[in-house]
Write an enzyme that holds these catalytic residues in place. Structure first.
Site, PDB file in Angstrom:
ATOM      1  N   ASP A  75      41.869  87.903  62.310  1.00 29.30           N
ATOM      2  CA  ASP A  75      41.445  86.489  62.317  1.00 29.30           C
ATOM      3  C   ASP A  75      39.929  86.335  62.399  1.00 29.30           C
ATOM      4  O   ASP A  75      39.427  85.370  62.962  1.00 29.30           O
ATOM      5  CB  ASP A  75      42.094  85.712  63.477  1.00 29.30           C
ATOM      6  N   LYS A 134      38.266  87.053  57.338  1.00 29.44           N
ATOM      7  CA  LYS A 134      38.235  87.922  56.148  1.00 29.44           C
ATOM      8  C   LYS A 134      38.613  87.158  54.891  1.00 29.44           C
ATOM      9  O   LYS A 134      38.055  87.397  53.822  1.00 29.44           O
ATOM     10  CB  LYS A 134      39.210  89.107  56.326  1.00 29.44           C
ATOM     11  N   GLY A 135      39.583  86.231  55.046  1.00 32.07           N
ATOM     12  CA  GLY A 135      40.055  85.468  53.889  1.00 32.07           C
ATOM     13  C   GLY A 135      38.920  84.698  53.237  1.00 32.07           C
ATOM     14  O   GLY A 135      38.751  84.717  52.017  1.00 32.07           O
ATOM     15  N   HIS A 160      45.831  84.470  56.150  1.00 30.23           N
ATOM     16  CA  HIS A 160      44.446  84.067  55.951  1.00 30.23           C
ATOM     17  C   HIS A 160      44.438  82.579  55.697  1.00 30.23           C
ATOM     18  O   HIS A 160      45.271  82.082  54.947  1.00 30.23           O
ATOM     19  CB  HIS A 160      43.872  84.676  54.679  1.00 30.23           C
TER      20      HIS A 160
END
Ligand code: GDP
Length: 424
Positions: A12, A15-16, A40
């Site tokens: 969390d 990264k998305g 994500h």
């Protein structure tokens, strides 16, 4: 060139968003590990999306999204995700699924839930997506690879064997209804029609793409501290979260990974059980959770409130080292703008001694955080695009963290959107 985008901590980290942003200049984005247990959140021109299986970056029409062999493939979830983005008007993404990826079966999900129930208070805090039973079966060599499900005889034989083994557990350990091989065969036949259009010999495809000079992104799930070898075992996930595993889970040579972009959040959060030295509680945690991320720090898959804490230099330095960081992307910094003073964990005190080296999990239980307090900047930094325009105390915070972790922060994210980024 291949770049990996991976997490330094418990997951969390954002990264998305970083993958989605880098995907603008990429040709191929690959998931190489994990399953639909984590998610994500991505905010772009089409809306807000929670993706669990599709790689971030499937929103561009110039990219190919790939589910690598290392992924725990939940076919109905993948198909639903494709449908949901299609429904919101995103152009049809180009998707390939490795013929060597293995399939999460309904009984993996059942076994995950039954095991959590059996462990009761001592459970792992699993998302009950079937991930641990799935990877256990993969390595016990009784899983189903995508290529196998096109062979009627093979699936029948394997389904019988699976039932023989699982039904001992169902009956004697969990006291639950037994599995039926006919049902497993029927499920697999359904799955093969769903997955058929996407199946590809991915490593061969990537070998050609590398020859053609394509830009490839490997997208990791979770972070270093959830790696089964290097994380806080046993409170870890069941597949490697490290960039190095990207080579295996996608099917490319390790030397092709030229850049490892490690995503680090400006404070800490974690889901599930396990050691978390700089964790905070009560009102202090509630406020950070409410203000955190984009609309609060709640699990993208489960909606569970995340555990909150201050930035942990010890864990992040270790997280970057194991990933082999060439670049650090420092995210969600805008959220800290409300604080007068910001605690940063710079060491762990274990048995009266202070260390900056992240220890093995059994020692972590004894670790107490050592904090330094940095002055806050008390302004909204969203919208700023040049590093020099950040408030001085904000730059000092970034530079302090950079020095403590020992890896270069080359990107600072100051908002959830694609363009909320400051390059250094
Ligand atoms: P991931 O699994 O590592 O991709 O992380 P998540 O998607 O679970 O969590 C990151 C959350 O923070 C998401 O809601 C993002 O939209 C949001 N986010 C990412 N970068 C930033 C940022 O720089 N600022 C803010 N406010 N939110 C961000």
């Amino acid at each position: 060139m291949v770049k990996a985008v991976v997490g330094a901590n418990w997951g969390d980290e954002g990264k998305g968003k970083i993958t989605d942003m880098l995907a603008e200049k990429a040709d191929i984005i690959i998931r190489f590990q994990g399953g639909a247990n984590a998610g994500h959140t991505i905010v772009n021109d089409y809306g807000k999306f929670a993706l669990h299986t599709l790689p971030s970056g499937c929103f561009y029409d110039h990219t190919t999204s790939i589910i690598g062999n290392g992924v725990a493939l939940n076919i109905p979830i993948l198909i639903d995700e494709i449908k949901s983005i299609r429904d919101k008007g995103v152009p049809e993404p180009k998707i390939l699924v490795s013929d060597r990826a293995q399939i999460v079966m309904p009984y993996h999900i059942l076994l995950d839930a039954y095991e959590e129930e059996r462990l009761a208070g001592k459970s792992f805090g699993s998302t009950k997506s079937g991930i641990a039973p799935f990877y256990a079966d993969k390595f016990a060599k009784i899983g189903f690879q995508v290529n196998e499900i096109f062979d009627d005889e093979l699936i029948r034989e394997k389904a019988e064997n699976v039932c023989a083994r699982k039904n001992v557990l169902m009956k004697y350990l969990y006291n639950k209804p037994e599995l039926d091989p006919d049902e497993i065969v029927a499920t697999l036949k359904e799955y093969r029609e769903m997955i058929r259009p996407y199946v590809c010999d991915v490593s061969a495809y990537l070998a050609q793409a590398l020859k053609d000079g394509k830009e490839i992104l490997l997208e990791g799930q979770l972070g270093t501290l959830k790696d089964p070898d290097h994380g806080i075992y046993p409170m870890v996930t069941s597949s490697s979260t490290l960039a190095g595993y990207g080579a295996v889970g996608a099917g490319i040579p390790p030397y092709e990974i030229k850049k490892v972009i490690v995503v680090c959040k400006a404070y800490s959060s974690a889901v599930g059980a396990g050691e978390f030295v700089s964790e905070i509680f009560g009102d202090e945690a509630d406020e950070l959770r409410r203000r955190g991320g984009d609309g609060g720090e709640y699990g993208a898959t489960t909606g569970r409130p995340r555990r909150m804490g201050w930035f942990d230099c010890v864990a992040s330095k270790y997280g970057c080292r194991l990933q082999g960081a060439t670049d650090v992307a420092f995210t969600v910094l805008d959220v800290l703008g409300y604080l007068d003073e910001i605690p940063v964990c710079v060491g762990y005190e274990i048995d009266g001694e202070v260390t900056t080296d992240f220890p093995a999990a059994s020692l972590l239980k004894k670790a107490k955080p050592v904090y330094e307090y940095l002055p806050g900047w008390k302004t909204d930094i969203r919208g700023i695009r040049n590093y020099d325009e950040l408030p001085e105390n904000c730059r000092k915070y970034i530079e302090f963290v950079e020095e403590q972790i020992g890896y270069p922060i080359t990107m600072v994210s100051n908002g959830p959107g694609r363009h909320d980024i400051i390059y250094r």
